[in-house]
Design a protein around this motif. Structure first.
Motif, PDB file in Angstrom:
ATOM      1  N   THR A 152       0.808  -1.229   0.000  1.00  0.00           N
ATOM      2  CA  THR A 152       0.000   0.000   0.000  1.00  0.00           C
ATOM      3  C   THR A 152       0.839   1.276   0.000  1.00  0.00           C
ATOM      4  OG1 THR A 152      -0.106   0.104   2.426  1.00  0.00           O
ATOM      5  CG2 THR A 152      -1.798  -1.209   1.294  1.00  0.00           C
ATOM      6  N   GLY A 153       2.116   1.181   0.434  1.00  0.00           N
ATOM      7  CA  GLY A 153       2.938   2.369   0.553  1.00  0.00           C
ATOM      8  C   GLY A 153       2.574   3.229   1.741  1.00  0.00           C
ATOM      9  N   SER A 154       1.817   2.653   2.672  1.00  0.00           N
ATOM     10  CA  SER A 154       1.314   3.440   3.793  1.00  0.00           C
ATOM     11  C   SER A 154       1.237   2.600   5.061  1.00  0.00           C
ATOM     12  CB  SER A 154      -0.082   3.988   3.465  1.00  0.00           C
ATOM     13  OG  SER A 154      -0.748   4.448   4.624  1.00  0.00           O
ATOM     14  N   SER A 159       3.921   8.494   3.211  1.00  0.00           N
ATOM     15  CA  SER A 159       4.185   7.272   2.453  1.00  0.00           C
ATOM     16  C   SER A 159       5.457   6.626   2.977  1.00  0.00           C
ATOM     17  CB  SER A 159       4.335   7.592   0.967  1.00  0.00           C
ATOM     18  OG  SER A 159       5.439   8.449   0.746  1.00  0.00           O
ATOM     19  N   SER A 160       5.539   5.309   2.791  1.00  0.00           N
ATOM     20  CA  SER A 160       6.700   4.555   3.270  1.00  0.00           C
ATOM     21  C   SER A 160       7.048   3.471   2.261  1.00  0.00           C
ATOM     22  CB  SER A 160       6.406   3.901   4.630  1.00  0.00           C
ATOM     23  OG  SER A 160       6.112   4.870   5.609  1.00  0.00           O
ATOM     24  N   THR A 161       8.352   3.226   2.112  1.00  0.00           N
ATOM     25  CA  THR A 161       8.818   2.152   1.238  1.00  0.00           C
ATOM     26  C   THR A 161       9.828   1.300   2.003  1.00  0.00           C
ATOM     27  OG1 THR A 161      10.577   3.553   0.333  1.00  0.00           O
ATOM     28  CG2 THR A 161       8.483   3.485  -0.874  1.00  0.00           C
ATOM     29  N   ARG A 215      10.856   6.773   5.116  1.00  0.00           N
ATOM     30  CA  ARG A 215       9.644   7.474   5.504  1.00  0.00           C
ATOM     31  C   ARG A 215       9.551   8.833   4.829  1.00  0.00           C
ATOM     32  NH1 ARG A 215      12.156   4.805   9.590  1.00  0.00           N
ATOM     33  NH2 ARG A 215      10.925   3.611  11.100  1.00  0.00           N
TER      34      ARG A 215
END
Length: 300
Positions: free
Chosen positions: A219-221, A263-265, A254
């Motif tokens: 989700t990237g979140s 968003s986070s990867t 982050r």
């Protein structure tokens, strides 16, 4: 009374079926329940002592014949399968079956979810019979090959087996059949669960963190991932912070975004750790499966 089986697999399961509910392969050979649709059906009949088994093929007949080459079935080809109705195809198959059996359990190949108890109930019937669940007639059905009217004198046998009515070709059929067969397996078979938890003084990385990171990757979140895990945003952050503290590197890149979490990867180091966690878990399952059979196989 000698009882055999007739599987009707002569339908046109060709190009027009390829996009039906995710069926991307020839339907009789579609992967299901650890085998293929038709091999699973054959195995279930064999387990009940039903023999011989006649398979009527049409579409992709040579491919199917090769697929079943070691299954000891009697193979019949319907060259005019495109023109034949189901009743005409059944008549052709029963002509081959008539000299070989006194009674035949007839099954359209798209109905693979019937249970052993249904087969046993049909075997006890003294004449032609059809299983009925919730008022709906299902499959397989018992017929007398030599009779002109295969529906004459059919007993209606009430069964507690909804699988007799589940067709792979119905809307949502693949998912329904797969879920039903899995539930039956879970209920009837001893099995084990393998869990991998990584610790120092305390546990810090296990299935919960792994799945949370998977959802973040998807989700990237963190916020969206926490919702999928049915946990609070703050709890998700605490789990990840604990992992990063124990391992000494970041799992997430982050990008702050206020109340929604931004968003986070996954970092390269985090992804490598996740891949190795998954690989070790799969190896543990594979090795443990052998030990499980050694210690508990006799209880199956």
């Amino acid at each position: 009374m000698k009882t055999g089986a007739v599987i009707i697999a002569s339908g046109d399961y060709g190009e027009e079926q390829r996009e039906n509910e995710g069926i991307h392969l020839f339907l009789p050979m579609y992967p299901l329940d650890g085998t293929t649709v038709i091999k699973g059906e054959i195995a279930r009949f064999r387990k009940a002592g039903v023999s011989p088994i006649v398979v009527l093929a049409g579409c992709h007949s040579e491919t199917l014949k090769l697929h079943l080459s070691h299954n000891n079935v009697i193979f019949v080809e319907d060259e005019a399968y495109r023109e034949h109705s189901f009743e005409e195809a059944l008549k052709l198959a029963l002509e081959t079956a008539a000299p070989l059996m006194d009674r035949a359990l007839v099954l359209p190949v798209e109905y693979p979810a019937f249970g052993e108890e249904t087969v046993e109930a049909l075997l006890k019937a003294e004449q032609a019979a059809v299983p009925v669940y919730g008022g709906q007639a299902g499959w397989p059905r018992s017929v007398v090959p030599g009779e002109k009217d295969t529906k004459a004198g059919q007993d209606r046998i009430l069964v507690e087996d909804p699988g007799v009515c589940y067709s792979l070709l119905d809307a949502g059929g693949i998912e329904r059949v797969s879920a039903y067969l899995k539930a039956r397996w879970d209920a009837a078979t001893l099995h084990f669960k393998t869990k991998l938890v990584i610790s120092k003084e305390e546990d810090f990385f296990g299935p919960g963190v792994y799945h949370l990171l998977q959802y973040i990757d998807e989700t990237g979140s963190i916020q969206a991932a926490a919702v999928k895990m049915n946990m609070s945003y703050s709890k998700g952050w605490k789990m990840i912070n604990k992992v990063e503290k124990e391992l000494g590197f970041r799992f997430l890149n982050r990008c702050n975004g206020g109340k929604n979490g931004g968003s986070s990867t996954i970092t390269p180091e985090g992804r490598l750790f996740m891949e190795r966690y998954h690989a070790m878990l799969e190896d543990m399952k594979r090795i443990t499966r052998g030990f499980f059979e050694v210690y508990f196989g006799e209880f199956q």
